[in-house]
Design a protein around this motif. Sequence first.
Motif, PDB file in Angstrom:
ATOM      1  N   ARG A   1       0.821  -1.210   0.000  1.00  0.00           N
ATOM      2  CA  ARG A   1       0.000   0.000   0.000  1.00  0.00           C
ATOM      3  C   ARG A   1       0.855   1.259   0.000  1.00  0.00           C
ATOM      4  O   ARG A   1       0.540   2.237  -0.696  1.00  0.00           O
ATOM      5  CB  ARG A   1      -0.925  -0.014   1.219  1.00  0.00           C
ATOM      6  N   LEU A   2       1.954   1.243   0.761  1.00  0.00           N
ATOM      7  CA  LEU A   2       2.859   2.392   0.767  1.00  0.00           C
ATOM      8  C   LEU A   2       3.506   2.588  -0.603  1.00  0.00           C
ATOM      9  O   LEU A   2       3.665   3.726  -1.065  1.00  0.00           O
ATOM     10  CB  LEU A   2       3.944   2.202   1.831  1.00  0.00           C
ATOM     11  N   ASN A   3       3.874   1.494  -1.243  1.00  0.00           N
ATOM     12  CA  ASN A   3       4.465   1.601  -2.586  1.00  0.00           C
ATOM     13  C   ASN A   3       3.462   2.132  -3.596  1.00  0.00           C
ATOM     14  O   ASN A   3       3.827   2.934  -4.468  1.00  0.00           O
ATOM     15  CB  ASN A   3       4.995   0.239  -3.040  1.00  0.00           C
ATOM     16  N   ARG A   4       2.210   1.698  -3.487  1.00  0.00           N
ATOM     17  CA  ARG A   4       1.186   2.227  -4.397  1.00  0.00           C
ATOM     18  C   ARG A   4       0.976   3.719  -4.167  1.00  0.00           C
ATOM     19  O   ARG A   4       0.818   4.494  -5.120  1.00  0.00           O
ATOM     20  CB  ARG A   4      -0.132   1.468  -4.211  1.00  0.00           C
ATOM     21  N   PHE A   5       0.967   4.123  -2.895  1.00  0.00           N
ATOM     22  CA  PHE A   5       0.826   5.548  -2.604  1.00  0.00           C
ATOM     23  C   PHE A   5       2.012   6.334  -3.152  1.00  0.00           C
ATOM     24  O   PHE A   5       1.840   7.410  -3.748  1.00  0.00           O
ATOM     25  CB  PHE A   5       0.713   5.773  -1.096  1.00  0.00           C
ATOM     26  N   ALA A   6       3.220   5.802  -2.948  1.00  0.00           N
ATOM     27  CA  ALA A   6       4.417   6.475  -3.452  1.00  0.00           C
ATOM     28  C   ALA A   6       4.369   6.605  -4.972  1.00  0.00           C
ATOM     29  O   ALA A   6       4.738   7.652  -5.523  1.00  0.00           O
ATOM     30  CB  ALA A   6       5.669   5.714  -3.020  1.00  0.00           C
ATOM     31  N   ASP A   7       3.913   5.558  -5.646  1.00  0.00           N
ATOM     32  CA  ASP A   7       3.805   5.622  -7.111  1.00  0.00           C
ATOM     33  C   ASP A   7       2.784   6.663  -7.538  1.00  0.00           C
ATOM     34  O   ASP A   7       3.011   7.430  -8.485  1.00  0.00           O
ATOM     35  CB  ASP A   7       3.414   4.248  -7.662  1.00  0.00           C
ATOM     36  N   GLY A   8       1.643   6.697  -6.839  1.00  0.00           N
ATOM     37  CA  GLY A   8       0.624   7.683  -7.179  1.00  0.00           C
ATOM     38  C   GLY A   8       1.092   9.106  -6.926  1.00  0.00           C
ATOM     39  O   GLY A   8       0.852  10.016  -7.735  1.00  0.00           O
ATOM     40  N   PHE A   9       1.766   9.317  -5.793  1.00  0.00           N
ATOM     41  CA  PHE A   9       2.277  10.647  -5.474  1.00  0.00           C
ATOM     42  C   PHE A   9       3.370  11.042  -6.462  1.00  0.00           C
ATOM     43  O   PHE A   9       3.465  12.214  -6.873  1.00  0.00           O
ATOM     44  CB  PHE A   9       2.795  10.660  -4.045  1.00  0.00           C
ATOM     45  N   HIS A  10       4.189  10.069  -6.832  1.00  0.00           N
ATOM     46  CA  HIS A  10       5.238  10.327  -7.829  1.00  0.00           C
ATOM     47  C   HIS A  10       4.623  10.764  -9.152  1.00  0.00           C
ATOM     48  O   HIS A  10       5.114  11.704  -9.804  1.00  0.00           O
ATOM     49  CB  HIS A  10       6.079   9.063  -8.023  1.00  0.00           C
ATOM     50  N   ALA A  11       3.543  10.116  -9.560  1.00  0.00           N
ATOM     51  CA  ALA A  11       2.870  10.498 -10.801  1.00  0.00           C
ATOM     52  C   ALA A  11       2.282  11.906 -10.699  1.00  0.00           C
ATOM     53  O   ALA A  11       2.354  12.696 -11.660  1.00  0.00           O
ATOM     54  CB  ALA A  11       1.767   9.492 -11.122  1.00  0.00           C
ATOM     55  N   THR A  12       1.736  12.245  -9.523  1.00  0.00           N
ATOM     56  CA  THR A  12       1.180  13.589  -9.320  1.00  0.00           C
ATOM     57  C   THR A  12       2.263  14.653  -9.431  1.00  0.00           C
ATOM     58  O   THR A  12       2.087  15.686 -10.107  1.00  0.00           O
ATOM     59  CB  THR A  12       0.512  13.670  -7.938  1.00  0.00           C
ATOM     60  N   LEU A  13       3.404  14.401  -8.801  1.00  0.00           N
ATOM     61  CA  LEU A  13       4.508  15.360  -8.863  1.00  0.00           C
ATOM     62  C   LEU A  13       5.090  15.442 -10.279  1.00  0.00           C
ATOM     63  O   LEU A  13       5.517  16.521 -10.711  1.00  0.00           O
ATOM     64  CB  LEU A  13       5.597  14.969  -7.862  1.00  0.00           C
TER      65      LEU A  13
END
Length: 233
Positions: free
Chosen positions: A211-223
Amino acid sequence: MNEIMLNTDAATLSPIALFLQADLVVKTVMLGLLAASVWTWAVILGFFFRLGSTRRKIATFERDFWKAEDIDAFHRLHNESDLPIARVFTAGVAEWRRSTVGGQVDRGGTRERLATAMGAAVANEIDQLSDRLNILATVGSVAPFVGLFGTVWGIMRSFTGIAQAQNTSLAVVAPGIAEALFATAIGLFAAIPAVIAYNRFSHGINRIEARLNRFADGFHATLSRQLESEVRR
């Protein structure tokens, strides 16, 4: 008379009597295994409540994050949080600010640094979260062998007693064999919950890591999208 003898034998083979009849080595093994069992259950209960609370808080944080319209305001609100997902978020924001502080922004380098910073934050949080799992793994793997040591020692003592008494009747053999096997039983009593809990908690931590990795990927895409929009300006 037979009934009285049966009751006396049952009392002699009770757990407390078996412990009191054991020699110093077997008693030490039993006490060590009982202490390990108590420690294991303390870790299990603490980990159970901690893991459940962490999962719920992560879900709430992630839901609020994706509803937030201002990332900077959201960061100001949560930058002091000790929640794993909040620290991953903070690591991403900190790297973003360091990488975009200058006039010329390297888009490729910024993306790589963001991924590295948040990946390292995820790994660090999982390491901290699984810190005490090694206790369960150790007890689960070692306790049966410690109990077996107590059993072997007790059986050796029983055979020595048989040789000294020169009597091989069941009444002479049974108490020594029973107290020896009791050590193995205590070892299994400590090891079985530890192994079950270790496997269950490992699965729970793996789910949190995913779940943390999915969040990091999503936040990375947002940035990354924000980086593209700023470069076009």
